[in-house]
Design an enzyme around this catalytic site. Structure first.
Site, PDB file in Angstrom:
ATOM      1  N   GLY A  15       0.839  -1.183   0.000  1.00 31.74           N
ATOM      2  CA  GLY A  15       0.000   0.000   0.000  1.00 31.74           C
ATOM      3  C   GLY A  15       0.874   1.233   0.000  1.00 31.74           C
ATOM      4  O   GLY A  15       2.090   1.164  -0.183  1.00 31.74           O
ATOM      5  N   PHE A  17       1.626   3.183   2.488  1.00 32.35           N
ATOM      6  CA  PHE A  17       2.434   3.400   3.684  1.00 32.35           C
ATOM      7  C   PHE A  17       2.882   2.103   4.338  1.00 32.35           C
ATOM      8  O   PHE A  17       3.572   2.134   5.336  1.00 32.35           O
ATOM      9  CB  PHE A  17       1.638   4.213   4.707  1.00 32.35           C
ATOM     10  CG  PHE A  17       0.933   5.369   4.097  1.00 32.35           C
ATOM     11  CD1 PHE A  17       1.656   6.474   3.677  1.00 32.35           C
ATOM     12  CD2 PHE A  17      -0.424   5.350   3.896  1.00 32.35           C
ATOM     13  CE1 PHE A  17       1.018   7.538   3.082  1.00 32.35           C
ATOM     14  CE2 PHE A  17      -1.072   6.409   3.304  1.00 32.35           C
ATOM     15  CZ  PHE A  17      -0.350   7.509   2.899  1.00 32.35           C
ATOM     16  N   VAL A  20       2.924  -5.701   3.014  1.00 34.45           N
ATOM     17  CA  VAL A  20       2.506  -6.931   3.680  1.00 34.45           C
ATOM     18  C   VAL A  20       3.349  -8.084   3.164  1.00 34.45           C
ATOM     19  O   VAL A  20       3.547  -8.235   1.965  1.00 34.45           O
ATOM     20  CB  VAL A  20       1.016  -7.221   3.450  1.00 34.45           C
ATOM     21  CG1 VAL A  20       0.607  -8.492   4.175  1.00 34.45           C
ATOM     22  CG2 VAL A  20       0.185  -6.062   3.944  1.00 34.45           C
ATOM     23  N   ASP A 149     -16.626   0.808   8.376  1.00 37.28           N
ATOM     24  CA  ASP A 149     -16.145   0.506   7.023  1.00 37.28           C
ATOM     25  C   ASP A 149     -16.435  -0.948   6.662  1.00 37.28           C
ATOM     26  O   ASP A 149     -15.572  -1.660   6.159  1.00 37.28           O
ATOM     27  CB  ASP A 149     -14.650   0.799   6.912  1.00 37.28           C
ATOM     28  CG  ASP A 149     -14.206   0.972   5.457  1.00 37.28           C
ATOM     29  OD1 ASP A 149     -15.082   1.184   4.610  1.00 37.28           O
ATOM     30  OD2 ASP A 149     -13.004   0.896   5.186  1.00 37.28           O
TER      31      ASP A 149
END
EC number: 2.7.11.1
Length: 950
Positions: A15, A17, A20, A149
């Protein structure tokens, strides 16, 4: 690489920042997901969100919430060790429902419960997932938590517990708790659902209301879209949309932006329609309609939802193998249930050596959590973290120790700074390993359909509408909002709409696109904004409060512009910084402001400053003087020209603001990430007195005020750029312009114009978000500095009058000194630059730098004259000039405006004369180089850089 008791393996997601990785326990060889967050890329808001997520996950242990297993912090990263979910997220599960029968983890499920031809998932599977989702939500509601979310992308799936007993799974995950993979409800023969990503979660008691805009548009409750306060019922709307998508295969409402989405919801008037061929039961349809009520008061409440028959009743239509022999949930005696041996349920990970179809469903969770729920003793069991255990691999040579449990050392979590409100906040990274080829093929299929250039037919119109819907859904998958001011939402929504539009992308090959989103479909990391080495270490333009202000964006996108002022490492910064700093030794015209040469941060603007480059087309110069030309242009070309000119003016103002900003933050993250500055960074941290770069409080106040008003001015110009593009896009949509004569011209000029406008829009979006973030930082810096002033100082907060707030757009809680305005600062700077350039021109010093200074001064003065009105096409030039002369702009009155206009005309005359002189010198030069003639004085070391190409 070792991280505690785990070994980090291959990267599987990325991503803005965080990255993984797949990880493995060094002793038991069980698999985990390791989310490594780069602290240097986090701003205050992101750090606070991360801290909140860690804090929430530390206290959550439930079989249907992804568990945080461990946390390790270094000086540069925070590593979150989480449970590894192998089947990906629910959105991929639904999208690839036709291929689930070929995957070894799901082929048995499809054999027993095939997906209906008129729907998405079999109703048995739908009810199973809904029961598990409701179980997790009830656990959250009992703790007054709201997720905010809920969407298919945040619902992760693990292989069924029974698949481990059958030996199908070869890779075993590490368990966050004893019952991590024992479902609290549902069937053990079906995949296990877990809620992930608690970056937006917060404590919200039943009687409280929130007003932060969070979530993804397609799954947002209408009260959030209306910017109204909301309660936990917003999660129930999201549950309704997820349930509808599981049943039908697509969200109930799809649109290209949140405004259109709200309009569709309101227009629907709570009439939720299902396809005629959809086989969903009346019970499921009734529950969906009860959840998708526009008015939260009329919406189904949590107690009634948890008691609904779909949730509490047994799942109908089970095959014989899944018929329960005895009631399993809840157990009659919790202690007996705990002592009774449970099946060795496990959740595995896809084997790296598996088939391609198996690998494409592989997924790694983002920020997640985990826990176990076994009523009625859950309140006692969930009060403290359970023992952390691993799963044993059946038939594996790696036998775990004789003790089945392994205590996890107490996790230490750093104290994070207190939350600071930002005008905009970066969206979270989507740490997903998506099949890029699959996604690209899907989108390319739609683009090819449109780009054939054949006359419009009903069939093509239907395909175009389908492409629009698909684009809307892709946009929604890419978009997350956190604490977003309305204008920022509009800017980012429009940029996403344009980037995903099949009409914009239709005639362009995938490889040639430069403005498209690549967050989910690209996991190889962000593309640097500039190929030059100093820029490559910076990534996105967000520096001192680095991070994507939404919208995300920070989008993991390629740069909208590949061509810069030059190819040398200093060229991107020197073109503007040279012009801004060559004028005078008094950098800011203030006696206490230190000159640039002695600041700790080095040159200014900072290394990460990426100036707006005019698009390299035949009809325009790389860097122009803003003079009008008489060439007849069509509407699209006019729009491109006006849009690029407005963006360039905003960039000049931004460059001026960066000079101020650099003084306030001598150690920006761009410098901190520079390996050559690590030693200095350590020294600065040890010396708190150097935090403000040695500036006095008065100097900090003045610099903050000046930077703030300049950032506000830059924002207004960026917003106008978006308005220009938005008006153009609205005209195209009204006339379906890309299918009309404009797009069917043989030369394809309209196609090129659409591409260029999209590129500018993506650049403006990134810059808009960056300026919002930096403006918020400067605002807080100003407020803090004003409090440190002596009590009798006019700028001290106690001496501020009620009506003295800045009228130029700053926040209402900020008061700047009288006479401080962006227009005055810009006029003074432009005048100073032009005068200094004229002197250098007469003495023959740095003629190339003089040209840059003249052009920059012209652009800055044009920005002073800029109004917020979007140009109307078809208006005559004479009318335009007459109207413009009558406009009163901010602090620029009519008489002052005439002075500025005359100054612009004078500088243009000097620029024209200078260019003639440069042309003559170029002809006399022995070699075709851009070097300054040797008789001239050497370049100022502050302003060394490549000359812009002509």
């Amino acid at each position: 690489m070792s991280i505690g008791r785990y070994t980090r393996l291959d990267e599987i997601g990325r991503g803005s920042f965080a990255t993984v990785y797949q990880g493995v326990h060094t002793k038991t060889r069980t698999y985990v997901a390791i989310k490594s967050v780069n602290l240097s890329k986090l701003n205050k808001k992101l750090k606070d969100n991360l801290s909140s997520e860690i804090h929430i996950l530390k206290g959550l242990y439930h079989p249907h919430i992804v568990a945080l297993i461990d946390c390790h912090e270094t000086t540069s990263h925070i590593h979150l060790v989480m449970e590894y979910c192998a089947l990906g997220d629910l959105s991929l599960f639904i999208k690839r429902r036709d291929t689930l029968g070929d995957h070894r983890y799901t082929r048995d499920m499809i054999a027993k419960y095939p997906n209906p031809p008129g729907g998405a998932l079999n109703e048995v599977v739908v009810r199973h997932f809904l029961k598990q989702l409701a179980s997790a939500l009830k656990f959250l509601r009992d703790r007054n938590l709201i997720h905010r979310d809920i969407k298919p992308q945040n619902l992760l799936l693990c292989p069924s517990p029974s698949s481990y007993r059958s030996g199908v799974t070869q890779v075993v995950p590490f368990k966050g708790s004893e019952d991590s993979f024992n479902p609290a409800t549902g069937l053990e023969s079906l995949p296990l659902l877990k809620i992930a990503d608690f970056g937006f979660a917060r404590s919200l008691p039943a009687t409280s209301l929130a007003e932060t805009l969070c979530g993804s548009p397609l799954y947002m409750a209408p009260e959030i879209l209306r910017y109204e306060k909301y309660d936990a019922k917003a999660d129930l709307w999201s549950v309704g949309t997820v349930l509808y998508e599981m049943v039908v295969g697509k969200p109930p409402f799809r649109a290209t932006n949140h405004v259109e989405l709200l309009r569709k919801i309101e227009k629907g008037e709570d009439r939720i329609k299902f396809p005629e061929e959809n086989p969903a039961s009346d019970e499921i349809k009734a529950l969906i309609r009860a959840l998708l009520k526009r008015n939260p008061v009329e919406r189904l409440n949590f107690p009634d939802f948890f008691e609904n028959g779909v949730i509490t009743s047994p799942i109908p239509g089970l095959v014989a193998d899944d018929q329960p022999s005895i009631p399993r949930d809840p157990p009659a005696d919790p202690e007996t249930a705990e002592s009774t041996p449970r099946p060795d349920s496990r959740s595995g990970a896809i084997v790296p050596g598996g088939t391609e179809r198996e690998r494409e469903v592989s997924y790694l969770p983002k920020g997640d959590t985990g826990l176990t729920q076994r009523p009625p003793s859950q309140n006692q069991r969930f009060g403290t973290p359970p023992t952390t255990t691993h799963m044993r691999r059946i038939g594996s040579g790696d036998r775990p120790p004789s003790t089945p449990k392994e205590l996890t050392p107490p996790m230490t979590y750093p104290q994070r700074p207190s939350a600071v409100s930002h005008a905009t906040a970066p969206g979270r990274q989507e740490l997903v390993d998506r099949n890029a080829a699959f996604t690209a093929m899907e989108r390319q299929r739609g683009r090819n359909t449109f780009s054939e250039g054949s006359p419009q037919t009903d069939r093509q119109a239907d395909k175009l509408r389908e492409e629009r819907e698909r684009a809307a859904q892709d946009v929604a998958f890419e978009r997350d909002y956190v604490v977003v001011e309305k204008r920022a939402v509009e800017v980012n929504a429009f940029a996403d709409e344009l980037a995903h539009s099949p009409r914009i992308q239709g005639g362009i090959s995938r490889g040639a696109q430069t403005g498209a989103l690549s967050r989910r479909s690209t996991v190889h990391g962000p593309t640097p904004l500039n190929p030059s080495p100093p820029q490559a270490t910076v990534g996105k333009a967000m520096q001192v409060l680095s991070g994507r202000s939404r919208a995300d964006s920070m989008h993991n996108r390629q740069s909208s512009y590949e061509r810069r002022y030059g190819q040398s490492p200093t060229s991107a910064t020197s073109a503007i910084s040279k012009a801004l700093n060559m004028a005078s030794g008094r950098l800011f015209g203030m006696g206490f402001s230190p000159p640039l040469a002695i600041t700790k941060g080095g040159r200014s603007p900072p290394l990460a400053y990426n100036p707006f480059p005019a698009y390299p087309a035949h009809g325009s110069l790389m860097i122009g003087d803003g003079a009008k030309n008489n060439v007849a242009l069509d509407e699209d070309t006019k729009t491109v020209q006006i849009l690029e000119e407005c963006a360039t003016r905003s960039d000049v103002v931004y460059g001026f603001a960066e000079v101020k900003y650099k003084q306030l933050v001598p150690l920006a993250p761009s410098v901190q990430t520079d390996p050559s500055s690590k030693g200095n960074l350590a020294g600065e941290r040890e010396n708190p007195d150097s935090a403000d770069g040695g500036l006095t409080v008065d100097a900090i106040v003045t610099l903050s005020e000046e930077a703030l008003v300049l950032y506000v001015k830059a924002l207004s110009l960026l917003a106008k750029s978006m308005d220009i593009a938005g008006a153009w896009w609205a005209r195209k949509n009204r006339g379906d312009g890309f299918g009309d004569s404009a797009m069917s011209r043989a030369d394809g000029a309209s196609t090129l114009a659409g591409t260029r406008i999209n590129n500018v829009v993506q650049w403006v979006r990134n810059r808009f978000n960056e300026v919002l973030e930096k403006g918020e930082f400067v605002r807080l810096k100003l407020i803090e500095a004003q409090k440190r002033l002596p009590p009798d100082h006019p700028s001290h907060p106690d001496n501020h009058s009620v009506g003295s707030s800045l009228g130029s757009g700053a926040s209402v809680d900020v008061v700047v000194s009288p006479g401080v305005s962006a227009e005055k600062l810009m006029y003074d700077r432009a005048l100073e630059m032009s005068r200094t350039a004229a002197i250098n021109e007469l003495t023959g010093e740095d003629l190339s730098g003089c040209e840059i200074a003249y052009v920059t001064a012209i652009r800055m003065l044009e920005a002073v004259l800029e109004n917020g009105e979007v140009p109307r096409f078809g208006q005559g030039k004479d009318d335009t000039s007459k109207d413009s002369d009558k406009i009163v702009l901010d602090a620029v009155q009519a008489e002052e405006r005439q002075v500025v206009i005359k100054l612009v005309s004078s500088i243009r005359s000097r620029l024209a004369a200078l260019r003639k002189k440069l042309a003559i010198l170029a002809k006399r030069a022995p070699t075709p180089s851009a070097n300054v003639p040797s008789k001239m004085a050497p370049l100022n070391p502050v302003s060394v850089g490549a000359t812009p190409p002509k």
